[in-house]
Enzyme design. Structure first.
Site, PDB file in Angstrom:
ATOM      1  N   CYS A 129      -8.971  -8.809   5.632  1.00 46.36           N
ATOM      2  CA  CYS A 129      -8.829  -7.352   5.750  1.00 46.36           C
ATOM      3  C   CYS A 129     -10.206  -6.728   5.934  1.00 46.36           C
ATOM      4  CB  CYS A 129      -8.159  -6.782   4.500  1.00 46.36           C
ATOM      5  SG  CYS A 129      -7.722  -5.027   4.662  1.00 46.36           S
ATOM      6  N   TYR A 176      -3.557   3.540   2.063  1.00 44.87           N
ATOM      7  CA  TYR A 176      -4.545   3.054   1.106  1.00 44.87           C
ATOM      8  C   TYR A 176      -3.852   2.132   0.097  1.00 44.87           C
ATOM      9  CZ  TYR A 176      -7.215   7.023   2.906  1.00 44.87           C
ATOM     10  OH  TYR A 176      -7.853   7.915   3.721  1.00 44.87           O
ATOM     11  N   THR A 177      -4.612   1.177  -0.419  1.00 41.43           N
ATOM     12  CA  THR A 177      -4.081   0.272  -1.435  1.00 41.43           C
ATOM     13  C   THR A 177      -4.656   0.648  -2.792  1.00 41.43           C
ATOM     14  OG1 THR A 177      -3.971  -1.523   0.179  1.00 41.43           O
ATOM     15  CG2 THR A 177      -3.814  -2.120  -2.142  1.00 41.43           C
ATOM     16  N   HIS A 211       0.822  -1.199   0.000  1.00 42.04           N
ATOM     17  CA  HIS A 211       0.000   0.000   0.000  1.00 42.04           C
ATOM     18  C   HIS A 211       0.864   1.260   0.000  1.00 42.04           C
ATOM     19  CE1 HIS A 211       0.642  -1.163   4.248  1.00 42.04           C
ATOM     20  NE2 HIS A 211       0.820   0.129   4.435  1.00 42.04           N
TER      21      HIS A 211
END
Length: 480
Positions: free
Chosen positions: A446, A290-291, A274
């Site tokens: 996740c 954030y990815t 990320h």
């Protein structure tokens, strides 16, 4: 706060923009409830009440050390690369009597130097002793060579003659030619070794792994198969211009597209990792990870799908962004680096915005015809409009059903026509949808901490190995 980082680096990063009050442990102890939670780490007092919902270990892990000096627990568990920045924004005070960052600068930290012991015990080898070994080695090689030549010339060893066609080009017999060849080869070898030894001493080429420094600062770009070269820098923020911002759903889901420096630039993000965005919110610097849903095949652009929470610390900053604005971004970060063949069957459990790191791996597998990994995804959300990236997930399920399957679970399903799961992701759903326990399967999880913790416990009950408090690539259950 997962993975490793240096304690000294944490202390050095503590540079509050304004003076903070000096607090006692009694003052900190007053803030030990789940709704008012302070902790002490390396002399800094931090209000982690709001952060507890984002903490990988959930609220319970922080509540156990609330109102106390949590330094030992912090070091035992480890912490992520983002921890320093996140904690700096949560700083509310300084513990009485604890050294401040200015008192523990890097220059005052004792340096550890490893040297080779010398015969005289002074920690430094003299030139004569350093060269003694090579000289003995060279002498031994010369004596051995001379013995070989003597043996060949003074024994009755029968050496087959060379073919007549070749022998006619040389004077003497084939045996004489071979003796001469051996003598010339031995002489050349001795001269070659002597030359290399001499050149090595002249240019100080006497290097081995034990003489290399224990640590050398790496360049910002680290080219390797696991760490692809790109425009990202893991320790330095770079500014990227926002190209496009689109609202995908009225419940706060947006797509952000950022321009890379050139149309052919590569992001350089390992699959499963990320990036971090930094923004100023009410005169404070706030960071969040954030990815991207784009990958290194998407040249010149980086795409993020983000749910913006109105009360989120970075929500106001992201909501105000307009095309053309430049944003501080750095990376790659994270412990997961997917590679083809890592597992034969990967089970995934995602909740809400936790789909993004999972989607990155799903996309990599589904778009690679040579990757035969199977993926089974269970994706939970509150309602149908909350399902992020649904069109793309469904498209993968249609295009490569032998590799990817998805099962949606909703807390509040539609009144009619819903064919997915209802309620929460429970043990029964996991047993039906996840791959069987084996050495070649892995589960990736996740989502919100309560969902992650419940899922992890259910998976352990089903026979999967319990992971450590800090996720590692080798874990059978990996929690982002």
């Amino acid at each position: 706060m997962a993975n490793s980082s240096d304690r000294k680096e944490l202390k050095a990063s503590w540079k509050p923009k304004a003076e903070v009050p000096s607090l006692s442990l009694k003052d900190v102890a007053k803030h030990s409830s789940r709704n008012d939670l302070w902790i002490v780490v390396h002399g800094g007092v931090y209000n982690v009440t709001e952060y507890s919902r984002d903490h990988p270990g959930g609220l319970d892990a922080l509540a156990e050390v609330g109102g106390t000096d949590a330094t030992s627990a912090y070091e035992d568990v480890g912490h992520s690369e983002d921890a320093r920045e996140i904690m700096q924004s949560l700083l509310v005070g300084h513990l009485e009597g604890a050294p401040k960052a200015s008192d523990t600068s890097e220059d005052k930290t004792p340096k550890v130097q490893v040297v080779r012991a010398s015969p005289n015990g002074d920690g430094e080898q003299k030139t004569s002793s350093r060269l003694l070994g090579p000289r003995i080695e060279l002498a031994a090689f010369a004596v051995g060579t001379a013995a070989l030549v003597y043996f060949v010339r003074h024994t009755n060893l029968t050496i087959p003659s060379l073919p007549r066609s070749m022998d006619s080009k040389h004077s003497g017999s084939g045996g004489s030619f071979l003796q001469g060849f051996l003598l010339a080869s031995a002489t050349a070898a001795v001269i070659g070794v002597a030359s290399v030894r001499y050149l090595s001493n002249v240019v100080n080429f006497d290097v081995d792994f034990s003489k290399l420094p224990a640590h050398k600062t790496a360049s910002e770009h680290v080219p390797s198969s696991d760490y692809p070269t790109g425009v990202l820098m893991p320790r330095t923020y770079r500014k990227f211009a926002l190209r496009e911002k689109v609202e995908l759903s009225p419940n706060g889901i947006f797509r952000f597209v950022f321009d890379l420096p050139t149309p052919t630039s590569t992001l350089g993000l390992p699959i499963g990792q990320h990036i971090t965005i930094r923004g100023d919110v009410e005169e404070h610097s706030v960071t969040r990870s954030y990815t991207p849903v784009s990958n290194n095949r998407d040249l010149g652009r980086m795409e993020l799908v983000i749910r913006i929470y109105p009360d989120g610390q970075l929500g106001k900053y992201l909501s105000a962004l307009q095309p053309g604005d430049k944003v501080d971004i750095r990376g790659p970060k994270g412990a997961m680096r997917y590679r083809k063949g890592m597992s034969t069957h990967i089970g995934m459990v995602g909740g809400g915005t936790g789909i993004t790191p999972l989607f990155q791996i799903i996309r990599a597998v589904c778009e690679d015809k040579t990757d035969n990994t199977k993926i089974s995804l269970v994706y939970a959300n509150r309602s149908e409009p909350d399902i992020m990236l649904r069109n793309r997930l469904d498209q993968f399920a249609r295009d490569v059903p032998s590799k990817f399957q998805v099962y949606y679970v909703l807390d509040q399903p539609p009144a009619s026509g819903w064919q997915g799961g209802v309620g929460r992701v429970n043990k029964q759903i996991l047993q039906e949808r996840m791959p069987a326990v084996s050495d070649s399967t892995k589960i990736l999880v996740c989502g919100p901490p309560p969902m992650v913790n419940a899922t992890k416990n259910n998976l352990i009950d089903l026979g999967f190995k319990e992971p450590g408090s800090v996720s590692k690539m080798s874990d059978q259950i990996f929690c982002f």
